[in-house]
Enzyme design. Sequence first.
Site, PDB file in Angstrom:
ATOM      1  N   ARG A   1     -82.827  32.993 -17.781  1.00 20.73           N
ATOM      2  CA  ARG A   1     -83.965  32.331 -18.436  1.00 20.73           C
ATOM      3  C   ARG A   1     -84.789  31.475 -17.476  1.00 20.73           C
ATOM      4  NH1 ARG A   1     -80.096  33.712 -21.625  1.00 20.73           N
ATOM      5  NH2 ARG A   1     -80.461  34.237 -23.805  1.00 20.73           N
TER       6      ARG A   1
ATOM      7  N   PHE B   1     -90.865  20.530 -24.311  1.00 16.95           N
ATOM      8  CA  PHE B   1     -89.424  20.696 -24.107  1.00 16.95           C
ATOM      9  C   PHE B   1     -89.169  22.020 -23.384  1.00 16.95           C
ATOM     10  CE2 PHE B   1     -85.136  21.954 -25.466  1.00 16.95           C
ATOM     11  CZ  PHE B   1     -84.429  20.781 -25.282  1.00 16.95           C
TER      12      PHE B   1
ATOM     13  N   HIS C   1     -69.877  16.456 -24.082  1.00 13.41           N
ATOM     14  CA  HIS C   1     -70.960  15.918 -23.264  1.00 13.41           C
ATOM     15  C   HIS C   1     -72.249  16.717 -23.486  1.00 13.41           C
ATOM     16  CE1 HIS C   1     -72.788  13.948 -19.776  1.00 13.41           C
ATOM     17  NE2 HIS C   1     -73.134  15.149 -19.336  1.00 13.41           N
TER      18      HIS C   1
ATOM     19  N   GLU D   1     -82.512  11.928 -18.133  1.00 18.85           N
ATOM     20  CA  GLU D   1     -83.575  11.048 -17.659  1.00 18.85           C
ATOM     21  C   GLU D   1     -84.978  11.609 -17.898  1.00 18.85           C
ATOM     22  OE1 GLU D   1     -79.817   9.943 -16.221  1.00 18.85           O
ATOM     23  OE2 GLU D   1     -80.796  11.834 -15.697  1.00 18.85           O
TER      24      GLU D   1
ATOM     25  N   TRP E   1     -80.537  17.989 -11.400  1.00 19.88           N
ATOM     26  CA  TRP E   1     -79.249  18.610 -11.691  1.00 19.88           C
ATOM     27  C   TRP E   1     -79.459  20.100 -11.925  1.00 19.88           C
ATOM     28  CZ3 TRP E   1     -74.698  16.422 -10.967  1.00 19.88           C
ATOM     29  CH2 TRP E   1     -73.562  17.047 -11.479  1.00 19.88           C
TER      30      TRP E   1
ATOM     31  N   GLU F   1     -66.557  22.040 -21.238  1.00 12.39           N
ATOM     32  CA  GLU F   1     -65.380  21.982 -22.111  1.00 12.39           C
ATOM     33  C   GLU F   1     -65.346  20.734 -22.978  1.00 12.39           C
ATOM     34  OE1 GLU F   1     -61.907  22.519 -19.715  1.00 12.39           O
ATOM     35  OE2 GLU F   1     -62.609  24.412 -18.901  1.00 12.39           O
ATOM     36  N   THR F   2     -66.306  19.822 -22.784  1.00 13.92           N
ATOM     37  CA  THR F   2     -66.301  18.583 -23.562  1.00 13.92           C
ATOM     38  C   THR F   2     -67.559  18.502 -24.418  1.00 13.92           C
ATOM     39  OG1 THR F   2     -67.497  17.278 -21.924  1.00 13.92           O
ATOM     40  CG2 THR F   2     -65.093  17.450 -21.655  1.00 13.92           C
TER      41      THR F   2
ATOM     42  N   VAL G   1     -79.016  22.212 -19.112  1.00 20.48           N
ATOM     43  CA  VAL G   1     -77.715  21.671 -19.493  1.00 20.48           C
ATOM     44  C   VAL G   1     -76.835  22.867 -19.857  1.00 20.48           C
ATOM     45  CG1 VAL G   1     -76.470  20.081 -20.995  1.00 20.48           C
ATOM     46  CG2 VAL G   1     -78.870  19.618 -20.416  1.00 20.48           C
ATOM     47  N   ILE G   2     -75.718  23.001 -19.165  1.00 17.52           N
ATOM     48  CA  ILE G   2     -74.815  24.133 -19.376  1.00 17.52           C
ATOM     49  C   ILE G   2     -73.568  23.640 -20.107  1.00 17.52           C
ATOM     50  CG2 ILE G   2     -73.445  25.932 -18.250  1.00 17.52           C
ATOM     51  CD1 ILE G   2     -75.552  25.849 -15.965  1.00 17.52           C
TER      52      ILE G   2
END
Length: 165
Positions: free
Chosen positions: A137, A123, A98, A67, A31, A95-96, A91-92
């Site tokens: 980054r 990490f 998530h 995952e 992703w 609006e939720t 992970v960006i």
Amino acid sequence: METKKTNLSDYNPETIPSGAGMKIGIVAAEWNPQITNALCEGAYSTLVTNHVAETDITVIRVPGSFELPTGAATLLNSNTNYDAVICLGCVIQGETRHFDFICGAVSNGLTNLSLQDGRPVIFGVLTTNNMQQAIDRSGGKHGNKGVEAAVTAIKMVAMQKQILG
């Protein structure tokens, strides 16, 4: 720490132990491939620059950051005796909520895996507010988190070998 004008990936090569003889796994999320491919390239090239043999580096892909813990566990449980596993994702914020669930689950999963297994699980997941921060980054003006993750892996393996033999 102020990061607006800082390349966080700058490091003094004299402070990095040799990675010769180390076996390192890299798990990269598919992703946000523009970002995760750059992180993976940064980690891989840093390992090689610091004397980890290309034949001692394994790269696997998982669908997303969620995952990563399973991918890392799979490498650690394989027949190859990895000294460390580097996990790379992005992970960006949306609006939720998530974002919060994914980031918390991934960081907890990787931490728990490392503590239970005893080998370093690094990490290297960007958790940013927007795509531009991720670009900055992953090879942009703030360096490459993949480079930082590779340096961390080498240092952690060297520390464990020094203490545990």
